[in-house]
Design a protein around this motif. Structure first.
Motif, PDB file in Angstrom:
ATOM      1  N   GLY A  96     -11.817 -69.501  19.514  1.00 55.62           N
ATOM      2  CA  GLY A  96     -10.776 -69.119  20.457  1.00 55.62           C
ATOM      3  C   GLY A  96      -9.690 -68.516  19.587  1.00 55.62           C
ATOM      4  O   GLY A  96      -9.681 -68.705  18.367  1.00 55.62           O
ATOM      5  N   HIS A  97      -8.761 -67.783  20.162  1.00 60.69           N
ATOM      6  CA  HIS A  97      -7.744 -67.109  19.340  1.00 60.69           C
ATOM      7  C   HIS A  97      -6.694 -68.064  18.772  1.00 60.69           C
ATOM      8  O   HIS A  97      -6.083 -67.791  17.748  1.00 60.69           O
ATOM      9  CB  HIS A  97      -7.062 -65.994  20.141  1.00 60.69           C
ATOM     10  N   GLY A  98      -6.487 -69.210  19.443  1.00 58.88           N
ATOM     11  CA  GLY A  98      -5.451 -70.158  19.026  1.00 58.88           C
ATOM     12  C   GLY A  98      -5.426 -70.492  17.534  1.00 58.88           C
ATOM     13  O   GLY A  98      -4.370 -70.459  16.894  1.00 58.88           O
ATOM     14  N   PRO A  99      -6.597 -70.838  16.931  1.00 53.06           N
ATOM     15  CA  PRO A  99      -6.609 -71.272  15.528  1.00 53.06           C
ATOM     16  C   PRO A  99      -6.015 -70.250  14.547  1.00 53.06           C
ATOM     17  O   PRO A  99      -5.544 -70.629  13.477  1.00 53.06           O
ATOM     18  CB  PRO A  99      -8.097 -71.485  15.220  1.00 53.06           C
ATOM     19  N   LEU A 100      -6.023 -68.971  14.912  1.00 51.07           N
ATOM     20  CA  LEU A 100      -5.489 -67.950  13.999  1.00 51.07           C
ATOM     21  C   LEU A 100      -3.993 -68.160  13.771  1.00 51.07           C
ATOM     22  O   LEU A 100      -3.453 -67.795  12.732  1.00 51.07           O
ATOM     23  CB  LEU A 100      -5.723 -66.538  14.545  1.00 51.07           C
ATOM     24  N   TRP A 101      -3.327 -68.743  14.778  1.00 49.24           N
ATOM     25  CA  TRP A 101      -1.873 -68.966  14.659  1.00 49.24           C
ATOM     26  C   TRP A 101      -1.538 -70.304  14.014  1.00 49.24           C
ATOM     27  O   TRP A 101      -0.671 -70.371  13.167  1.00 49.24           O
ATOM     28  CB  TRP A 101      -1.190 -68.849  16.022  1.00 49.24           C
ATOM     29  N   CYS A 123     -16.827 -68.244  15.426  1.00 50.83           N
ATOM     30  CA  CYS A 123     -16.065 -67.197  16.098  1.00 50.83           C
ATOM     31  C   CYS A 123     -14.739 -66.895  15.381  1.00 50.83           C
ATOM     32  O   CYS A 123     -14.738 -66.329  14.304  1.00 50.83           O
ATOM     33  CB  CYS A 123     -15.874 -67.562  17.562  1.00 50.83           C
ATOM     34  N   HIS A 124     -13.582 -67.277  15.960  1.00 49.44           N
ATOM     35  CA  HIS A 124     -12.302 -67.084  15.260  1.00 49.44           C
ATOM     36  C   HIS A 124     -12.013 -68.219  14.288  1.00 49.44           C
ATOM     37  O   HIS A 124     -11.136 -68.099  13.431  1.00 49.44           O
ATOM     38  CB  HIS A 124     -11.143 -66.987  16.264  1.00 49.44           C
ATOM     39  N   ALA A 125     -12.723 -69.337  14.434  1.00 50.31           N
ATOM     40  CA  ALA A 125     -12.411 -70.499  13.601  1.00 50.31           C
ATOM     41  C   ALA A 125     -12.659 -70.300  12.100  1.00 50.31           C
ATOM     42  O   ALA A 125     -12.021 -70.969  11.305  1.00 50.31           O
ATOM     43  CB  ALA A 125     -13.139 -71.738  14.114  1.00 50.31           C
ATOM     44  N   PRO A 126     -13.542 -69.373  11.655  1.00 54.77           N
ATOM     45  CA  PRO A 126     -13.586 -69.131  10.213  1.00 54.77           C
ATOM     46  C   PRO A 126     -12.208 -68.721   9.662  1.00 54.77           C
ATOM     47  O   PRO A 126     -11.959 -68.826   8.465  1.00 54.77           O
ATOM     48  CB  PRO A 126     -14.611 -68.006  10.068  1.00 54.77           C
ATOM     49  N   GLY A 127     -11.308 -68.312  10.555  1.00 52.52           N
ATOM     50  CA  GLY A 127      -9.927 -68.021  10.160  1.00 52.52           C
ATOM     51  C   GLY A 127      -9.234 -69.227   9.544  1.00 52.52           C
ATOM     52  O   GLY A 127      -8.285 -69.081   8.765  1.00 52.52           O
ATOM     53  N   VAL A 128      -9.699 -70.448   9.864  1.00 60.26           N
ATOM     54  CA  VAL A 128      -9.061 -71.657   9.320  1.00 60.26           C
ATOM     55  C   VAL A 128      -9.335 -71.804   7.823  1.00 60.26           C
ATOM     56  O   VAL A 128      -8.698 -72.607   7.139  1.00 60.26           O
ATOM     57  CB  VAL A 128      -9.501 -72.956  10.054  1.00 60.26           C
ATOM     58  N   GLU A 166     -12.809 -60.875  10.153  1.00 59.97           N
ATOM     59  CA  GLU A 166     -13.736 -60.151   9.266  1.00 59.97           C
ATOM     60  C   GLU A 166     -13.010 -59.644   8.019  1.00 59.97           C
ATOM     61  O   GLU A 166     -13.474 -59.849   6.879  1.00 59.97           O
ATOM     62  CB  GLU A 166     -14.379 -58.975  10.020  1.00 59.97           C
ATOM     63  N   ASP A 167     -11.853 -59.021   8.209  1.00 66.40           N
ATOM     64  CA  ASP A 167     -11.094 -58.490   7.063  1.00 66.40           C
ATOM     65  C   ASP A 167     -10.666 -59.597   6.108  1.00 66.40           C
ATOM     66  O   ASP A 167     -10.728 -59.445   4.891  1.00 66.40           O
ATOM     67  CB  ASP A 167      -9.843 -57.736   7.551  1.00 66.40           C
ATOM     68  N   MET A 168     -10.205 -60.725   6.671  1.00 66.60           N
ATOM     69  CA  MET A 168      -9.735 -61.829   5.835  1.00 66.60           C
ATOM     70  C   MET A 168     -10.863 -62.410   4.989  1.00 66.60           C
ATOM     71  O   MET A 168     -10.700 -62.663   3.792  1.00 66.60           O
ATOM     72  CB  MET A 168      -9.129 -62.926   6.724  1.00 66.60           C
ATOM     73  N   LEU A 169     -12.029 -62.614   5.611  1.00 67.60           N
ATOM     74  CA  LEU A 169     -13.155 -63.193   4.864  1.00 67.60           C
ATOM     75  C   LEU A 169     -13.563 -62.284   3.704  1.00 67.60           C
ATOM     76  O   LEU A 169     -13.834 -62.756   2.600  1.00 67.60           O
ATOM     77  CB  LEU A 169     -14.339 -63.442   5.808  1.00 67.60           C
TER      78      LEU A 169
END
Length: 228
Positions: free
Chosen positions: A105-110, A136-141, A181-184
């Motif tokens: 979900g988008h929340g974890p990015l913030w 999904c978006h959680a790899p952002g963590v 994707e860019d961050m990873l």
């Protein structure tokens, strides 16, 4: 054999940037892994930065995105009750669990991407040879998490996560704080993906990552097999 204990970490963030719209976690990415693991006997604990009820992304509750797992969740008062009472991340000890799973979900990015308790938990699981699974978006963590040698946790690791194309598809490229994707890639991850919205998950050592909502159960399956 001992019951396998898994920690699920959910976002507490509900504002979609400056759009005035709501976000949170994506129900399918919670429900599919939760039931997959629970039905196999895992003992699951739910946590979030603020504790209590984590925000559900309203889009993920719309009829277009229902699956057998989300429908099961909608009828499942016991799990709804569990979700309404997540424990605070600050009170969690990684030593009590065998693995950690982050729904997207988008929340974890913030919040979770820079939450110090979350970062230290991820590092603790990883450094104690326990799997860290995200979808999904959680790899952002994983953005600020580091290995013991202080290099990025994902550096040199095969990973996936929500693609730039998928973010473009939901028209939030300019809303999110960063693109997964860019961050990873920037952190030295060996990033790969399938076509947009297709199920795709990657395992590399202790790290398990999934590309999008459709990949949620695949991530849970890889995690379960790893723990067994």
């Amino acid at each position: 054999m001992n019951t396998i204990k898994i920690l699920f970490v959910l976002t507490s963030h509900d504002e979609l940037g400056d759009t005035g719209e709501k976000t949170g976690f994506w129900i399918e990415e919670f429900a599919a892994p939760f039931y997959y693991l629970k039905d196999r006997g895992a003992d699951i604990t739910l946590a979030s930065p603020k504790g209590g009820q984590p925000p559900i992304d309203p889009k993920s509750a719309s009829p277009d995105f229902q699956t057998p797992d989300t429908e099961r969740f909608n009828q499942d008062k016991e799990t709804q009750e569990l979700l309404a009472n997540t424990i605070k991340l600050a009170e969690v000890d990684a030593a009590d669990y065998d693995a950690v799973f982050y729904p997207g979900g988008h929340g974890p990015l913030w919040d979770l991407a820079k939450d110090l308790h979350s970062i230290s938990l991820i590092e603790s699981f990883y450094n104690h040879d326990k799997p860290v699974a995200t979808v999904c978006h959680a790899p952002g963590v994983l953005r600020l998490a580091k290995k013991a040698d202080l290099t990025p946790l994902v550096q040199g690791k095969k990973v996936t996560g929500f693609t730039n194309g998928e973010e473009e598809g939901v028209q939030l490229t300019n809303v999110v704080p960063f693109l997964v994707e860019d961050m990873l890639k920037a952190n030295g991850g060996i990033y790969s993906k399938s076509e947009d919205w297709a199920p795709y998950a990657v395992e590399d050592g202790l790290l398990i990552t999934g590309q999008n909502p459709a990949s949620s159960e695949k991530v849970a399956e890889l995690l379960w097999n790893k723990l067994n």
